[in-house]
Design a protein around this motif. Structure first.
Motif, PDB file in Angstrom:
ATOM      1  N   UNK A   1       0.818  -1.213   0.000  1.00 58.16           N
ATOM      2  CA  UNK A   1       0.000   0.000   0.000  1.00 58.16           C
ATOM      3  C   UNK A   1       0.851   1.262   0.000  1.00 58.16           C
ATOM      4  N   UNK A   2       1.935   1.246   0.784  1.00 57.66           N
ATOM      5  CA  UNK A   2       2.728   2.468   0.963  1.00 57.66           C
ATOM      6  C   UNK A   2       4.220   2.147   0.936  1.00 57.66           C
ATOM      7  N   UNK A   3       4.980   3.011   0.265  1.00 64.14           N
ATOM      8  CA  UNK A   3       6.436   2.845   0.157  1.00 64.14           C
ATOM      9  C   UNK A   3       7.103   4.164   0.525  1.00 64.14           C
ATOM     10  N   UNK A   4       8.180   4.064   1.300  1.00 64.52           N
ATOM     11  CA  UNK A   4       8.984   5.239   1.633  1.00 64.52           C
ATOM     12  C   UNK A   4      10.434   4.925   1.297  1.00 64.52           C
ATOM     13  N   UNK A   5      11.043   5.751   0.457  1.00 65.37           N
ATOM     14  CA  UNK A   5      12.406   5.511  -0.013  1.00 65.37           C
ATOM     15  C   UNK A   5      13.276   6.733   0.237  1.00 65.37           C
ATOM     16  N   UNK A   6      14.504   6.462   0.653  1.00 65.15           N
ATOM     17  CA  UNK A   6      15.477   7.545   0.798  1.00 65.15           C
ATOM     18  C   UNK A   6      16.599   7.275  -0.200  1.00 65.15           C
ATOM     19  N   UNK A   7      16.710   8.098  -1.236  1.00 65.77           N
ATOM     20  CA  UNK A   7      17.591   7.800  -2.363  1.00 65.77           C
ATOM     21  C   UNK A   7      18.662   8.865  -2.536  1.00 65.77           C
TER      22      UNK A   7
END
Length: 359
Positions: A286-292
């Motif tokens: 449902x939800x994705x959090x990425x630090x790129x």
């Protein structure tokens, strides 16, 4: 005789004693009595906290009234910080312990195993910066009622032997371990049937990858709903380890990944190409959090997520790169790339401070 109604002010002799004398007096008192001195005055409130040794035994909770109201049946919470635990040879732990937290506590693996192993009601265990006396020691977690475990050390030094009710597992480590033990990824997770939330640091993922990584675990952990990882996308084994875990959590709903700093222009990885991942789907994500940081493999992975997540609602992409122009073009491509979920929203939040400051 003083006039009637006037208070007599006596000098506070005890409070005027030298601090080393007060410490010596408290050391000779039973711990319960030493703690009770905190009510004498504001000045005495924290004197007992300076005790260099604490004796924790049944006298703390066993009273004369136990025959009528037995306190030995009370459940216990124990939190210790910045100390050295040296139990007596006949120490058998606390059989009514349900919550144990050790912060910057030094203890031998044998004593720690005894403390944990005899706590048959233990549900919450936090071992934060709690080094054992011998770095080659190994700790077995055999606690059938355990629901939460926070362990900030190398995954090499721990085994989950019997944790059928474990729901939340946080394994973080800032430094590689000198322990040479190989940690098999399948063996490590085989008793985590109730696991719902997993948090793995970069160093511990590297350890799991050293023993060889299968495409997926020989079993599915169907209870896992939330996964937090720190991955270096310039290291194939680490990426494969992360993909192995993701494949083995078929009901994953929330994914959070911090990309460890690497060269922005590292080459593409075949294991992240959409065409080569026909077996990889995220039907419940449902939800994705990425630090790129804007590397090519990161962009590949994001495209993979968007193309394989049929019910995705929100993807938050954060970055700490100062020169936004370096990744603007790639982010523009992501904003327009195909998504399996028509409701998927991609949000960019740049110039953020990284979660664990990977630089």
């Amino acid at each position: 005789m003083p006039p009637t109604g006037k208070k007599i002010h006596c000098p506070d002799v005890l409070s005027n004693l030298p601090e080393d004398v007060i410490d010596a007096i408290l050391m000779f008192l039973p711990l319960q009595d030493a703690v009770q001195t905190s009510i004498l005055s504001k000045k005495w409130r924290y004197y007992w906290c300076r005790l260099q040794a604490l004796t924790l035994d049944r006298s703390l909770w066993k009273t004369e009234k136990d025959k009528e109201y037995p306190t030995t049946k009370l459940m216990k919470h124990l939190t210790l910080q910045y100390c050295l635990i040296l139990p007596p040879p006949d120490f058998t732990g606390f059989d009514r312990l349900i919550r144990l937290e050790l912060y910057d506590v030094t203890i031998s693996s044998k004593s720690l195993e005894s403390l944990i192993g005899h706590a048959k009601f233990l549900e919450h265990l936090a071992l934060v910066n709690a080094p054992v006396l011998d770095i080659s020691d190994h700790i077995q977690i055999n606690t059938p009622k355990l629901r939460f475990l926070d362990y900030t050390s190398s995954i090499r030094s721990i085994s989950l032997v019997n944790v059928p009710l474990l729901e939340e597992l946080c394994l973080t480590s800032d430094e590689p371990s000198e322990n040479s033990r190989i940690c098999d990824i399948a063996t490590f997770f085989e008793s985590c049937n109730s696991l719902e939330h997993l948090h793995l640091s970069y160093d511990n993922i590297k350890v799991l990858a050293e023993g060889g990584v299968p495409k997926r675990l020989p079993f599915d952990l169907t209870c896992v709903k939330r996964l937090c990882l720190c991955i270096g996308f310039d290291e194939v084994d680490v990426v494969l380890c992360g993909l192995c875990l993701i494949r083995s959590f078929p009901y994953l709903q929330y994914l959070e990944i911090e990309m460890k700093y690497c060269c922005v222009d590292v080459p593409a990885l075949e294991c992240l190409e959409v065409e080569g991942c026909s077996d990889l789907t995220f039907p419940h994500l449902i939800e994705v959090k990425l630090f790129v940081i804007g590397s090519i493999p990161e962009m590949q992975f994001i495209k993979l997520l968007l193309s394989k997540s049929q019910v995705l609602k929100r993807m938050l992409i954060e970055s700490w790169i100062e020169d936004i122009r370096r990744i603007d073009k790639r982010l523009d491509e992501l904003a327009n790339c195909w998504r399996a979920s028509p409701e998927a929203e991609v949000v960019f939040d740049l110039n953020k401070v990284p979660y664990n400051n990977p630089v």
